[in-house]
Design a protein around this motif. Structure first.
Motif, mmCIF file in Angstrom:
data_model
loop_
_atom_site.group_PDB
_atom_site.id
_atom_site.type_symbol
_atom_site.label_atom_id
_atom_site.label_comp_id
_atom_site.label_asym_id
_atom_site.label_seq_id
_atom_site.Cartn_x
_atom_site.Cartn_y
_atom_site.Cartn_z
ATOM 1 N N SER B 161 0.851 -1.193 0.000
ATOM 2 C CA SER B 161 0.000 0.000 0.000
ATOM 3 C C SER B 161 0.883 1.238 0.000
ATOM 4 O O SER B 161 1.916 1.266 0.666
ATOM 5 C CB SER B 161 -0.861 0.064 1.268
ATOM 6 N N TYR B 162 0.445 2.233 -0.730
ATOM 7 C CA TYR B 162 1.122 3.532 -0.760
ATOM 8 C C TYR B 162 2.529 3.467 -1.325
ATOM 9 O O TYR B 162 3.250 4.457 -1.288
ATOM 10 C CB TYR B 162 1.150 4.185 0.641
ATOM 11 N N THR B 164 4.410 3.762 -4.287
ATOM 12 C CA THR B 164 4.254 4.135 -5.693
ATOM 13 C C THR B 164 5.386 3.589 -6.552
ATOM 14 O O THR B 164 5.371 3.729 -7.764
ATOM 15 C CB THR B 164 4.183 5.675 -5.855
ATOM 16 N N PHE B 239 -7.609 4.298 -4.979
ATOM 17 C CA PHE B 239 -6.752 5.463 -4.768
ATOM 18 C C PHE B 239 -6.810 5.931 -3.324
ATOM 19 O O PHE B 239 -5.782 6.128 -2.668
ATOM 20 C CB PHE B 239 -7.179 6.577 -5.730
ATOM 21 N N GLY B 242 -5.058 3.783 -0.868
ATOM 22 C CA GLY B 242 -3.612 3.632 -1.065
ATOM 23 C C GLY B 242 -3.223 2.376 -1.814
ATOM 24 O O GLY B 242 -2.066 1.947 -1.770
ATOM 25 N N ILE B 244 -2.066 0.526 -4.898
ATOM 26 C CA ILE B 244 -1.384 0.890 -6.143
ATOM 27 C C ILE B 244 -1.739 -0.158 -7.190
ATOM 28 O O ILE B 244 -1.301 -1.302 -7.095
ATOM 29 C CB ILE B 244 0.142 0.933 -5.940
ATOM 30 N N LEU B 248 -2.212 3.211 -12.278
ATOM 31 C CA LEU B 248 -1.250 4.146 -11.689
ATOM 32 C C LEU B 248 0.189 3.766 -12.036
ATOM 33 O O LEU B 248 1.023 4.643 -12.291
ATOM 34 C CB LEU B 248 -1.422 4.218 -10.173
ATOM 35 N N SER B 264 3.488 10.898 -6.285
ATOM 36 C CA SER B 264 3.877 10.226 -5.042
ATOM 37 C C SER B 264 3.466 11.039 -3.822
ATOM 38 O O SER B 264 2.945 10.499 -2.835
ATOM 39 C CB SER B 264 5.396 10.004 -4.998
ATOM 40 N N PHE B 267 -0.134 10.712 -3.143
ATOM 41 C CA PHE B 267 -0.467 9.405 -2.586
ATOM 42 C C PHE B 267 -0.108 9.298 -1.119
ATOM 43 O O PHE B 267 -0.739 8.564 -0.362
ATOM 44 C CB PHE B 267 0.238 8.295 -3.375
#
Lengths: 332, 332
Positions: B161-162, B164, B239, B242, B244, B248, B264, B267
C-alpha cells in the motif's frame, strides 16, 4: 511447589513423544512455507508467546500408538491443527480487541487488525494444504467439520455476550464449538493415522471431546482465580469482555433474585471496573461457585478417562489418561 | 445502449447453464446450513448485494462439458468457490474499512467487525466441508493451494500500500494471488469434475488464470473511470485506500521525474481528497494511461482464448470464449 509438581506431570505425559514434540518447532517453520517476512514475523511472535500445544501433543501421542513406521503425516497433522488454533487466536484477538495473551502483547496490537486477519487466513489455508497433502478424506472431513463448528461457536459466543441468562446447555454448546470440536477432531484424525478403525476411532473422538470441554471449563475458572502475573494469565478478561462463562452461570444459579439482578446490572455496565470484578469474586467465594464449576470439569475429565478404557493399553494411553487428570490441576 | 448490449452478451454466455445458474440461490442457502440467524442475515445481505458470480458460472460451464450425468458435485463446487470468494470480501471490508460495495453498505458497517470476521471464517470452513463432500483430492489440492495464494496476495497488497514504486511484476503477483489463483483453481477443479485429464486440465487452469488477471485489471481500470452511481461502483476507492494498481503504475512510467514526484506526494498525503483524485485523472487522460492499461488486459484475454484452443469445441467452450471477450467490455 504446585508449579514444580505440575511440570513433572507434563514431562511424564510428554515422555512417549518427547523427541517428536521437540521437533515441532522446526516443522512449524518449514510448513509455514512463506517468503513474506510479515507472515514470518507474526508467526515467530506467536511461537515465542509459547502456547501449551495441547493439540499437537494429542496428535503425536495418539499417532504413536501405531506400530507402523513414523511418517511425516503425523507432523503434518500436528502442525495443521496448531495452525488452525493459531488462526483462531489471531482472529479472536481482533474480535475481542485484546491487549495481552499469555503475558505478551497480542499480534493485533503490534501489527494491527489487517495483518492479524490476513495472517489468520493464511494459516487457515496452509493448514488445509497440509491436510490435503496427507490425503485422507476421513481426516479432512473431521477437521473441516470441526472448523465449521469452531466458527459457529465463536459467533454464538459473540451473540451471547452480556447475556446473563445464558444456560449451562448454551454455554456447553459454545465451548463444544470453539474448543472441544477441534480437539476431538484432532484425536480422531490422529487415530486414523495410527490405523484405528470403528469404535476405537469413536473412543478417541469422545476422549478428545470431553478433554476439550474440561480444558475450556478450567480455562474459564482460571479467568476468575489464576495467580495473575506469575503465570501470565490475566484475571477477569472474560468478565470485562462480557463473556458469560460457566463460573458465572453456576454463581447465578446459587444467588437469590436480588443478588442475580445486581450481578446482571454490573455486567451490563458500560465500563465495568476492577471493583465490580472484586464484588463478583466475593460472591463466588461465598457460594463456592468456582469449586462447583470445577465439579463439572471433573465430570468431563472422568468421561474422557472412561472413553479410553476401550482402546489398547500402551504408553500413549497412559499419557492421555494423565493428561485428562493434569488439565484439572493446571494453574495456568 | 452499452448496458443493453452487455446484458445480451451475458445472457448468451449463460445459455448452456442458464437452468443451473438460476438454481444457485437455492443451493447457496441450503449449503450454508446454519441455524444461527446472524450468519443467515449477513449471508442474505451478501446475496442481495448481487455479485457477478463469475466463479460459479465458470464451474457450471466447464462441468457442463461433461457427457456424464449432472451430479450435485458441480453445485457443491460452484457454491464452495463462491463461499470462499464471499469470505474474502467479508475480511477485505474489515481490512480496508470499506463503506460500500456494489452500491450497498458492507456487512462490516452494518454488523461490525466481529461478525464479519467470524462469518467469513464460517463460510471458509463450509466451503472446505463442501469440497470434502465431493471427495476429490485433486480438487482439494487445487483449491487449498489457491486459498493460500489468496491470503498471501492480500498480505502482499497490504504491504505494498502507498508504495508508488510498485512494479508491474509485483502488481501481477498480487492480483494473481488475490483474484486469478482461485478463478484458475475453480476452472481446473470443474475440469476434474467433467472428467478431463492431463493437458486439458492445464488448459482450463491456464484459461482461468488469464481470465482472472484480465478481470482484475479491468476492475482496477473501472476504479478510475466507472460511471459511478449508475452501476454502483464507487470511483477512486483504490486510490483513497492507497492501493497501487496497474493504471497508476502505467501512468507513473509515462510521467517525467517531476510529475512522478508530485503523484507520489499526493499518494502519501494523510487524507487525499477528491481534488487530488481529479488531478491524477487528468494526468491519466493526457497520457492515455487507462487505454494503455486496457492493452495489458487485452493481452491476458487473448492468452485465455488461446488456452482454450486445445479443449473440445462445444457450447461451453463458446461461452468461455465469449466470457473472455465480455470481461474486457464490462462497465461495472
Amino acid at each position: 511447589v504446585a508449579q514444580h509438581r505440575q511440570s513433572i506431570g507434563l514431562d511424564l505425559i510428554l515422555k512417549p513423544v518427547s523427541k517428536e514434540f521437540k521437533e515441532l518447532d522446526g516443522y512449524f517453520r518449514s510448513y509455514l512455507n512463506t517468503d513474506v517476512p510479515l507472515i514470518n514475523s507474526i508467526f515467530e511472535h506467536l511461537l515465542d508467546s509459547g502456547g501449551k500445544r495441547i493439540r499437537p501433543l494429542l496428535v503425536l501421542l495418539i499417532a504413536a500408538s501405531s506400530r507402523e513406521k513414523v511418517t511425516e503425516d503425523r507432523f503434518r497433522l500436528a502442525v495443521a491443527v496448531e495452525f488452525l488454533h493459531t488462526a483462531t487466536l489471531l482472529h479472536d484477538d481482533v474480535v475481542d480487541q485484546s491487549d495481552m495473551r499469555r503475558g505478551n502483547r497480542v499480534a493485533y496490537r503490534i501489527w494491527g487488525a489487517e495483518p492479524s486477519v490476513l495472517s489468520g487466513d493464511y494459516l487457515y489455508s496452509r493448514a488445509f494444504n497440509l491436510l490435503v497433502d496427507i490425503g485422507h478424506l476421513g481426516i479432512l472431513d473431521a477437521i473441516s467439520t470441526a472448523t465449521t463448528e469452531m466458527a459457529r461457536g465463536e459467533i454464538l459466543q459473540l451473540l451471547r455476550s452480556y447475556s446473563t441468562a445464558t444456560t449451562v446447555k448454551e454455554y456447553l454448546e459454545v465451548i463444544h464449538g470453539k474448543t472441544a470440536s477441534i480437539i476431538s477432531a484432532s484425536c480422531k484424525s490422529a487415530a486414523y493415522l495410527a490405523g484405528f478403525e470403528g469404535q476405537h476411532l469413536e473412543a478417541f473422538r469422545e476422549y478428545g471431546r470431553n478433554l476439550g470441554l474440561c480444558f475450556q471449563i478450567v480455562d474459564d475458572v482460571l479467568d476468575y482465580n489464576a495467580e495473575g502475573g506469575v503465570f501470565g494469565k490475566a484475571v477477569g478478561k472474560d468478565f470485562l469482555e462480557g463473556k458469560i462463562t460457566l463460573p458465572l452461570i453456576v454463581l447465578m444459579d446459587l444467588l437469590n433474585k436480588d443478588e442475580r439482578h445486581m450481578v446482571s446490572e454490573i455486567f451490563l455496565k458500560d465500563s465495568p471496573e476492577k471493583v465490580d470484578f472484586k464484588l463478583i469474586m466475593r460472591l463466588m467465594e461465598n457460594h463456592n461457585a468456582l469449586e462447583k464449576t470445577m465439579d463439572v470439569a471433573k465430570r468431563f475429565s472422568s468421561a474422557a478417562l472412561k472413553a479410553l478404557t476401550s482402546v489398547p493399553k500402551d504408553a500413549s494411553r497412559e499419557s492421555l489418561e494423565s493428561l485428562a487428570r493434569y488439565v484439572l490441576e493446571r494453574r495456568s
